[in-house]
Scaffold this motif. Sequence first.
Motif, PDB file in Angstrom:
ATOM      1  N   TYR A 112       0.808  -1.274   0.090  1.00 55.90           N
ATOM      2  CA  TYR A 112       0.067   0.079  -0.054  1.00 55.90           C
ATOM      3  C   TYR A 112       0.874   1.359   0.067  1.00 55.90           C
ATOM      4  N   LEU A 113       0.242   2.258  -0.217  1.00 56.02           N
ATOM      5  CA  LEU A 113       1.084   3.681  -0.534  1.00 56.02           C
ATOM      6  C   LEU A 113       1.626   4.052   0.779  1.00 56.02           C
ATOM      7  N   ASP A 114       1.050   3.867   2.070  1.00 49.19           N
ATOM      8  CA  ASP A 114       1.661   4.229   3.233  1.00 49.19           C
ATOM      9  C   ASP A 114       3.149   3.577   3.520  1.00 49.19           C
ATOM     10  N   ASP A 115       2.880   2.276   2.948  1.00 45.42           N
ATOM     11  CA  ASP A 115       4.042   1.260   3.501  1.00 45.42           C
ATOM     12  C   ASP A 115       5.383   1.800   2.656  1.00 45.42           C
ATOM     13  N   ILE A 116       5.275   2.598   1.568  1.00 48.89           N
ATOM     14  CA  ILE A 116       6.213   3.251   0.957  1.00 48.89           C
ATOM     15  C   ILE A 116       7.202   4.041   1.828  1.00 48.89           C
ATOM     16  N   TYR A 117       6.419   4.947   2.555  1.00 49.05           N
ATOM     17  CA  TYR A 117       7.146   5.870   3.516  1.00 49.05           C
ATOM     18  C   TYR A 117       7.708   5.155   4.798  1.00 49.05           C
ATOM     19  N   LYS A 118       6.765   3.939   5.276  1.00 48.14           N
ATOM     20  CA  LYS A 118       7.114   3.236   6.265  1.00 48.14           C
ATOM     21  C   LYS A 118       8.302   2.545   6.089  1.00 48.14           C
ATOM     22  N   VAL A 119       8.512   1.903   4.795  1.00 39.87           N
ATOM     23  CA  VAL A 119       9.880   1.368   4.824  1.00 39.87           C
ATOM     24  C   VAL A 119      10.838   2.290   4.567  1.00 39.87           C
ATOM     25  N   GLU A 120      10.924   3.336   4.177  1.00 36.97           N
ATOM     26  CA  GLU A 120      11.724   4.454   3.790  1.00 36.97           C
ATOM     27  C   GLU A 120      12.061   4.690   5.302  1.00 36.97           C
ATOM     28  N   LYS A 121      11.296   5.085   6.212  1.00 40.51           N
ATOM     29  CA  LYS A 121      11.609   5.384   7.428  1.00 40.51           C
ATOM     30  C   LYS A 121      12.407   4.211   8.213  1.00 40.51           C
ATOM     31  N   LEU A 122      11.866   3.235   8.059  1.00 36.64           N
ATOM     32  CA  LEU A 122      12.546   2.111   8.893  1.00 36.64           C
ATOM     33  C   LEU A 122      14.071   1.687   8.391  1.00 36.64           C
ATOM     34  N   LEU A 123      14.224   2.036   7.215  1.00 40.10           N
ATOM     35  CA  LEU A 123      15.740   1.845   6.634  1.00 40.10           C
ATOM     36  C   LEU A 123      16.489   3.070   6.917  1.00 40.10           C
ATOM     37  N   THR A 124      16.169   4.206   6.859  1.00 36.01           N
ATOM     38  CA  THR A 124      16.851   5.292   7.034  1.00 36.01           C
ATOM     39  C   THR A 124      17.060   5.573   8.540  1.00 36.01           C
ATOM     40  N   ASN A 125      16.296   5.115   9.496  1.00 40.47           N
ATOM     41  CA  ASN A 125      16.524   5.242  10.809  1.00 40.47           C
ATOM     42  C   ASN A 125      17.731   4.305  11.462  1.00 40.47           C
ATOM     43  N   GLN A 126      17.891   3.428  10.624  1.00 38.88           N
ATOM     44  CA  GLN A 126      19.335   2.602  10.844  1.00 38.88           C
ATOM     45  C   GLN A 126      20.481   3.507  11.348  1.00 38.88           C
ATOM     46  N   THR A 127      21.330   3.101  12.149  1.00 37.11           N
ATOM     47  CA  THR A 127      22.407   4.038  12.435  1.00 37.11           C
ATOM     48  C   THR A 127      23.518   4.094  11.554  1.00 37.11           C
ATOM     49  N   ILE A 215      -7.491   4.690  -6.604  1.00 35.12           N
ATOM     50  CA  ILE A 215      -7.957   3.300  -6.356  1.00 35.12           C
ATOM     51  C   ILE A 215      -7.053   2.718  -5.490  1.00 35.12           C
ATOM     52  N   GLU A 216      -5.823   3.184  -5.358  1.00 37.58           N
ATOM     53  CA  GLU A 216      -4.880   2.619  -4.155  1.00 37.58           C
ATOM     54  C   GLU A 216      -5.222   3.083  -2.814  1.00 37.58           C
ATOM     55  N   ARG A 217      -5.429   4.581  -2.952  1.00 35.73           N
ATOM     56  CA  ARG A 217      -6.062   5.181  -1.546  1.00 35.73           C
ATOM     57  C   ARG A 217      -7.179   4.759  -0.835  1.00 35.73           C
ATOM     58  N   GLY A 218      -8.230   4.361  -1.976  1.00 40.04           N
ATOM     59  CA  GLY A 218      -9.259   3.797  -1.508  1.00 40.04           C
ATOM     60  C   GLY A 218      -9.017   2.409  -0.757  1.00 40.04           C
ATOM     61  N   MET A 219      -8.436   1.513  -1.315  1.00 37.03           N
ATOM     62  CA  MET A 219      -7.995   0.206  -1.006  1.00 37.03           C
ATOM     63  C   MET A 219      -7.286   0.148   0.444  1.00 37.03           C
ATOM     64  N   GLN A 220      -6.193   1.302   0.331  1.00 43.39           N
ATOM     65  CA  GLN A 220      -5.540   1.505   1.504  1.00 43.39           C
ATOM     66  C   GLN A 220      -6.385   2.045   2.972  1.00 43.39           C
ATOM     67  N   GLU A 221      -7.486   2.722   2.595  1.00 44.61           N
ATOM     68  CA  GLU A 221      -8.463   3.043   3.608  1.00 44.61           C
ATOM     69  C   GLU A 221      -9.193   1.535   4.129  1.00 44.61           C
ATOM     70  N   ILE A 222      -9.491   0.876   3.165  1.00 46.46           N
ATOM     71  CA  ILE A 222     -10.267  -0.378   3.604  1.00 46.46           C
ATOM     72  C   ILE A 222      -9.187  -1.147   4.386  1.00 46.46           C
ATOM     73  N   HIS A 223      -8.043  -1.188   4.030  1.00 47.99           N
ATOM     74  CA  HIS A 223      -7.002  -2.188   4.990  1.00 47.99           C
ATOM     75  C   HIS A 223      -6.818  -1.759   6.149  1.00 47.99           C
ATOM     76  N   LYS A 224      -6.964  -0.055   6.219  1.00 48.11           N
ATOM     77  CA  LYS A 224      -6.746   0.362   7.711  1.00 48.11           C
ATOM     78  C   LYS A 224      -7.880   0.063   8.545  1.00 48.11           C
ATOM     79  N   ASP A 225      -9.023  -0.047   8.072  1.00 49.91           N
ATOM     80  CA  ASP A 225     -10.094  -0.229   8.829  1.00 49.91           C
ATOM     81  C   ASP A 225      -9.974  -2.004   9.129  1.00 49.91           C
ATOM     82  N   LEU A 226      -9.517  -2.678   8.381  1.00 49.85           N
ATOM     83  CA  LEU A 226      -9.518  -4.241   8.747  1.00 49.85           C
ATOM     84  C   LEU A 226      -8.578  -4.292   9.759  1.00 49.85           C
ATOM     85  N   ILE A 227      -7.491  -3.608   9.951  1.00 50.80           N
ATOM     86  CA  ILE A 227      -6.352  -3.841  10.772  1.00 50.80           C
ATOM     87  C   ILE A 227      -6.454  -3.203  11.996  1.00 50.80           C
TER      88      ILE A 227
END
Length: 227
Positions: A112-127, A215-227
């Motif tokens: 999902y879209l949010d995962d893009i920035y999530k992955v970036e943050k997880l990686l670039t936070n490495q020391t 479409i991807e933003r709509g699917m992401q909202e559904i995913h957020k509600d499900l989890i």
Amino acid sequence: MILERQNVVNLKKLQSQLGGLEKRPEIDELSKMIKIFQLYQAGQKEISTKLENLDSEFQVNYDYNPIHHMESRMKDMQSLLQKAERKGYALTAESIQKNIYDIAGIRVITNYLDDIYKVEKLLTNQTDVTLLERKDYIKQPKESGYRSLHIIVKVPVFQSKGPIDVPVEIQIRTVGMDMWASLEHKLRYKTNVDSKLVDKYGDQLKGYADELEQIERGMQEIHKDLI
């Protein structure tokens, strides 16, 4: 025992692949370039391992994997030298190491879209990971409609004489963005495609890129509600 070895460039094979260059690098420079290639391959492996570990940790903590899959690629030596020649760089190991940052690359495909920035943050936070360059083609898409997050990071690779910082280019995009980019690349960069078709389908693809984002933003909202 090493169960799987990466492809290693050797001098004899490399010399046979350098047709099409106006000038050929000296033999000693080619030897240095092969060593650089091995170094960047190791850098690519370091980043891939970090991403795999972060994705696994995310699964343990949140019962969800942000990364759908990853693809790694190394720019082959002939393409690398042709790019250096085209850019006007000296065909030396030092010049290539100084000026070209996309020798090693990883494409990270997220769900999902949010995962893009999530992955970036997880990686670039490495020391030991340093962000060198960032281009956000999601918030500011290219004229063609292309969307993706491009970052270049450097990571230390430990060699016999000590650690050496190596840049790795990472493209992070969703499954939908990747499907779109693959089709657009086939349309625009295959030399045998009729120019009329490029114009016709180029405009159509741009429209699809906008629809796909909605479409991807709509699917992401559904995913957020499900989890």
